[in-house]
Design a protein around this motif. Structure first.
Motif, PDB file in Angstrom:
ATOM      1  N   GLN A   1       0.829  -1.206   0.000  1.00  0.00           N
ATOM      2  CA  GLN A   1       0.000   0.000   0.000  1.00  0.00           C
ATOM      3  C   GLN A   1       0.863   1.256   0.000  1.00  0.00           C
ATOM      4  O   GLN A   1       0.524   2.244  -0.670  1.00  0.00           O
ATOM      5  CB  GLN A   1      -0.914  -0.015   1.223  1.00  0.00           C
ATOM      6  CG  GLN A   1      -1.930   1.098   1.270  1.00  0.00           C
ATOM      7  CD  GLN A   1      -2.945   0.989   0.140  1.00  0.00           C
ATOM      8  OE1 GLN A   1      -3.090  -0.063  -0.460  1.00  0.00           O
ATOM      9  NE2 GLN A   1      -3.650   2.066  -0.139  1.00  0.00           N
TER      10      GLN A   1
ATOM     11  N   LYS B   1      -5.228   2.799   3.293  1.00  0.00           N
ATOM     12  CA  LYS B   1      -4.163   2.533   4.259  1.00  0.00           C
ATOM     13  C   LYS B   1      -4.704   2.553   5.680  1.00  0.00           C
ATOM     14  O   LYS B   1      -4.321   1.717   6.520  1.00  0.00           O
ATOM     15  CB  LYS B   1      -3.053   3.585   4.101  1.00  0.00           C
ATOM     16  CG  LYS B   1      -1.853   3.326   5.004  1.00  0.00           C
ATOM     17  CD  LYS B   1      -0.751   4.339   4.728  1.00  0.00           C
ATOM     18  CE  LYS B   1       0.460   4.070   5.623  1.00  0.00           C
ATOM     19  NZ  LYS B   1       1.553   5.056   5.359  1.00  0.00           N
TER      20      LYS B   1
ATOM     21  N   VAL C   1      -5.694  -5.225  -1.244  1.00  0.00           N
ATOM     22  CA  VAL C   1      -4.362  -4.691  -1.561  1.00  0.00           C
ATOM     23  C   VAL C   1      -3.584  -5.688  -2.418  1.00  0.00           C
ATOM     24  O   VAL C   1      -2.911  -5.300  -3.386  1.00  0.00           O
ATOM     25  CB  VAL C   1      -3.596  -4.380  -0.256  1.00  0.00           C
ATOM     26  CG1 VAL C   1      -2.129  -4.071  -0.565  1.00  0.00           C
ATOM     27  CG2 VAL C   1      -4.227  -3.203   0.456  1.00  0.00           C
TER      28      VAL C   1
END
Length: 287
Positions: A29, A100, A158
């Motif tokens: 990320q 995130k 992700v």
């Protein structure tokens, strides 16, 4: 059937406690966020360079007739596209920042503890025969499934996003970013050259202008300079469109698909009637 469900729950609990998957997902990320920040920074600096040289004029005197060409006319379409690109990159960085945050939230100790407790309760429900038809058995599995989605959903997203980038988008991103950066460099060099000309002409403007023109007219083809500038801006324009497509796909469309899947997954879990006999019948039909 009990053994199969128990093994699945234990494996999920084991992976939930693995710190490595959180660290790897966070690293991926951060890489995506860094790519977005690099593109955003280049877009802002390109916009600043264009703003500086938009008022620059190139003079051409074919057959004694004076023609003044404004560089801004050439750069206006690119400048408009760069401004749109800046807004897209701002949205992309915000989206990646939210992702995130969700990724960090999924790795919090509280969620891991709740998932572990839920898994232990689900295991107890599976092995305690009298509760197989109990409502508490169904809700214990539903809560466990919900916590699994919250724990692994962001990590899975992700990973899928990184696979998509590596397999499909990486080459396009790198090539397009390189072209845009080269265009920025070319424009900076153009602006520096024009500044040098202005400084050299300041001492005796009217007397030196004619001399400089006579000396350089044979070596400097302004028409070619304009054509080169137009070609460079057209290439940058096309590659900025490619970058917009990449970041809209990776930072906006894919997250929306992920949210849609999570919401519908939660709805499916809580609408389904989870009983031990249901799993048993599914297993018997399959095998």
């Amino acid at each position: 059937m009990k053994i199969l469900l128990s093994v699945m729950i234990v494996c999920l609990l084991f992976f939930s406690m693995a710190i490595e998957i959180d660290a790897q997902a966070l690293e991926l990320q951060n890489e995506a966020f860094q790519r977005a920040m690099i593109a955003f920074g280049i877009a802002k600096s390109l916009n600043a360079v264009i703003s500086l040289i938009q008022g620059t004029e190139l003079s051409l005197t074919p057959a004694g007739l004076g023609i003044t060409l404004s560089v801004g006319e050439i750069l206006d379409p690119l400048n408009d596209m760069v401004e749109r690109f800046s807004w897209v990159m701002l949205l992309a960085t915000i989206s990646l920042g939210i992702q995130k945050f969700l990724l960090i939230l999924s790795g919090k100790t509280l969620l891991q503890v709740l998932l572990s407790l839920s898994g232990i309760i689900a295991l107890a429900m599976i092995w305690y025969r009298k509760l197989h038809h109990n409502l508490f058995f169904s809700y214990s599995l539903k809560v466990f499934a919900l916590l699994v989605l919250l724990r692994f959903g962001a990590i899975a997203f992700v990973g899928i996003s990184q696979i998509t980038y590596t397999a499909i988008l990486q080459n396009e991103y790198e090539q397009s970013l390189q072209v845009v950066e080269e265009t920025k460099t070319n424009l900076e060099e153009f602006q520096q050259a024009r500044n040098i000309d202005v400084q050299q002409q300041q001492g005796s403007f009217f007397s030196e202008l004619k001399k400089r023109y006579d000396k350089s007219i044979e070596s400097l083809n302004i028409s070619q300079q304009i054509a080169s500038l137009a070609k460079s801006t057209n290439q940058a324009f096309n590659n900025i469109v490619v970058l917009i497509t990449i970041f809209v796909l990776q930072s906006i469309i894919l997250p929306l698909v992920y949210i849609w899947l999570v919401v519908h997954g939660i709805k499916y879990v809580f609408r389904s009637e989870l009983k031990f006999d249901t799993f048993k019948n599914m297993y018997n039909e399959r095998y």
